[in-house]
Enzyme design. Structure first.
Site, short mmCIF file in Angstrom:
data_model
loop_
_atom_site.label_atom_id
_atom_site.label_comp_id
_atom_site.label_asym_id
_atom_site.label_seq_id
_atom_site.Cartn_x
_atom_site.Cartn_y
_atom_site.Cartn_z
N GLY A 114 0.78 -1.24 0.00
CA GLY A 114 0.00 0.00 0.00
C GLY A 114 0.81 1.28 0.00
CB SER A 115 4.28 2.24 -0.85
OG SER A 115 4.47 1.91 -2.20
CG HIS A 169 2.05 -1.42 -15.74
ND1 HIS A 169 1.78 -2.67 -15.21
CD2 HIS A 169 2.93 -1.63 -16.74
CE1 HIS A 169 2.49 -3.57 -15.87
NE2 HIS A 169 3.19 -2.97 -16.80
CB ILE A 216 -7.23 -9.86 -14.35
CG1 ILE A 216 -5.72 -9.95 -14.60
CG2 ILE A 216 -7.97 -9.51 -15.63
CD1 ILE A 216 -5.30 -11.09 -15.49
CG LEU A 265 -2.77 -7.82 -18.52
CD1 LEU A 265 -3.30 -7.66 -17.10
CD2 LEU A 265 -1.99 -9.10 -18.65
CG ASP A 266 -1.38 -3.77 -17.32
OD1 ASP A 266 -2.19 -3.26 -16.53
OD2 ASP A 266 -0.50 -4.56 -16.98
CG MET A 273 -0.95 -7.41 -6.93
SD MET A 273 -0.37 -6.53 -8.40
CE MET A 273 1.21 -5.94 -7.82
CG ASN A 304 -3.25 -0.34 -12.93
OD1 ASN A 304 -3.10 -0.51 -11.72
ND2 ASN A 304 -2.58 -1.03 -13.83
C1 GAR Z 1 3.56 -0.96 -7.35
O1 GAR Z 1 4.87 -1.00 -7.86
C2 GAR Z 1 2.55 -0.93 -8.48
O2 GAR Z 1 2.94 -0.13 -9.57
C3 GAR Z 1 2.51 -2.38 -8.86
O3 GAR Z 1 2.52 -3.06 -7.64
C4 GAR Z 1 3.23 -2.29 -6.67
C5 GAR Z 1 2.35 -2.10 -5.45
O4 GAR Z 1 3.07 -1.49 -4.41
N1 GAR Z 1 1.38 -2.70 -9.65
C6 GAR Z 1 1.39 -3.63 -10.62
O5 GAR Z 1 2.36 -4.30 -10.88
C7 GAR Z 1 0.09 -3.79 -11.36
N2 GAR Z 1 0.27 -4.66 -12.50
P1 GAR Z 1 2.32 -0.77 -3.22
O6 GAR Z 1 1.33 -1.80 -2.63
O7 GAR Z 1 3.39 -0.43 -2.24
O8 GAR Z 1 1.62 0.43 -3.78
#
Ligand code: GAR
Length: 211
Positions: free
Chosen positions: A12-13, A110, A93, A145-146, A91, A108
């Site tokens: 969740g950053s 990415h 789809i 997807l994306d 995470m 989103n």
């Molecule tokens: C982030 O790097 C985000 O861009 C990525 O997951 C991480 C979540 O980190 N998302 C994907 O890869 C989506 N396909 P976080 O929970 O610290 O925000």
């Protein structure tokens, strides 16, 4: 103010960066957090969100059928009347049911150029291919997807990195400012997105603005 439903599955950053932008940053006068939702009830990000004073909700997605689960998530989210659904490390789809319920209003982030890399493990991909640069992408979510229309991209300089952790550190620093900045631009009407670019079967029109 636009009401945001922020969805996460883990740390969740990005959620923290968005909440801070709402509380005392670029989103302060533009948005409020309607709910932070997770498909993992044990996600660390949910606790963090609650500690930051956000309403939270969760539904466990393990062993659930995608369409059925997503219909329940839509019901939960609707109770919070979000204007935008903001995926922040969510995470899963999304099924067409979900996409159509919030057509044109799902964002989103990415960790790569979505034209070059889709799906999971984007930082590993950049690291293993020794890319000199990757591009963080914020895009609207459609049924591919994306594949959705790109709202903003920002490069991350990867020259000289020798660990995956360093790639992630540099990338996340960009993610954390780009997401809030892009959302602020969108809410101020400074970004234009054409509806044609969204690959959505049949968008419902429930009174929300469409692009
Ligand atoms: C982030 O790097 C985000 O861009 C990525 O997951 C991480 C979540 O980190 N998302 C994907 O890869 C989506 N396909 P976080 O929970 O610290 O925000």
């Amino acid at each position: 103010k636009a009401r945001l439903a922020i969805l996460l599955s883990g740390r969740g950053s990005n959620m923290v960066a968005l909440v801070q932008a709402v509380q005392h940053g670029v989103l302060q006068n533009l948005a409020e957090v309607a709910v932070v939702f997770s498909n993992k009830p044990e996600a660390p990000g949910l606790k963090t969100a609650a500690a930051l004073g956000c309403p939270t909700a969760s539904l466990g997605s393990q062993d659930r059928k995608r369409a059925e689960f997503d219909a329940e998530v839509v019901d939960v989210l609707r109770q919070y009347q979000p204007d935008y659904v903001v995926l922040a490390g969510y995470m899963r789809i999304l099924s067409p049911t979900f996409i159509r319920a919030f057509a044109g209003r799902i964002l989103n982030i990415h960790p790569a150029d979505t034209h070059q890399h889709q799906g999971l493990h984007a930082y590993e991909w950049a690291f293993e291919n020794q890319l000199p640069e990757t591009k963080i992408t914020v895009h609207l979510v459609d049924e591919g997807l994306d594949t959705g229309p790109i709202l903003a991209q920002h490069p991350v300089d990867l020259r000289g990195v020798d660990t995956l952790a360093e790639v992630e550190r540099r990338g996340l620093a960009v993610e954390h400012t780009l997401y809030a900045d892009t959302l602020a631009g969108l809410l101020r009407g400074q970004l234009r997105i054409s509806n044609e670019e969204l690959r959505i079967g049949s968008a419902d029109s429930d009174g929300f603005p469409q692009f």
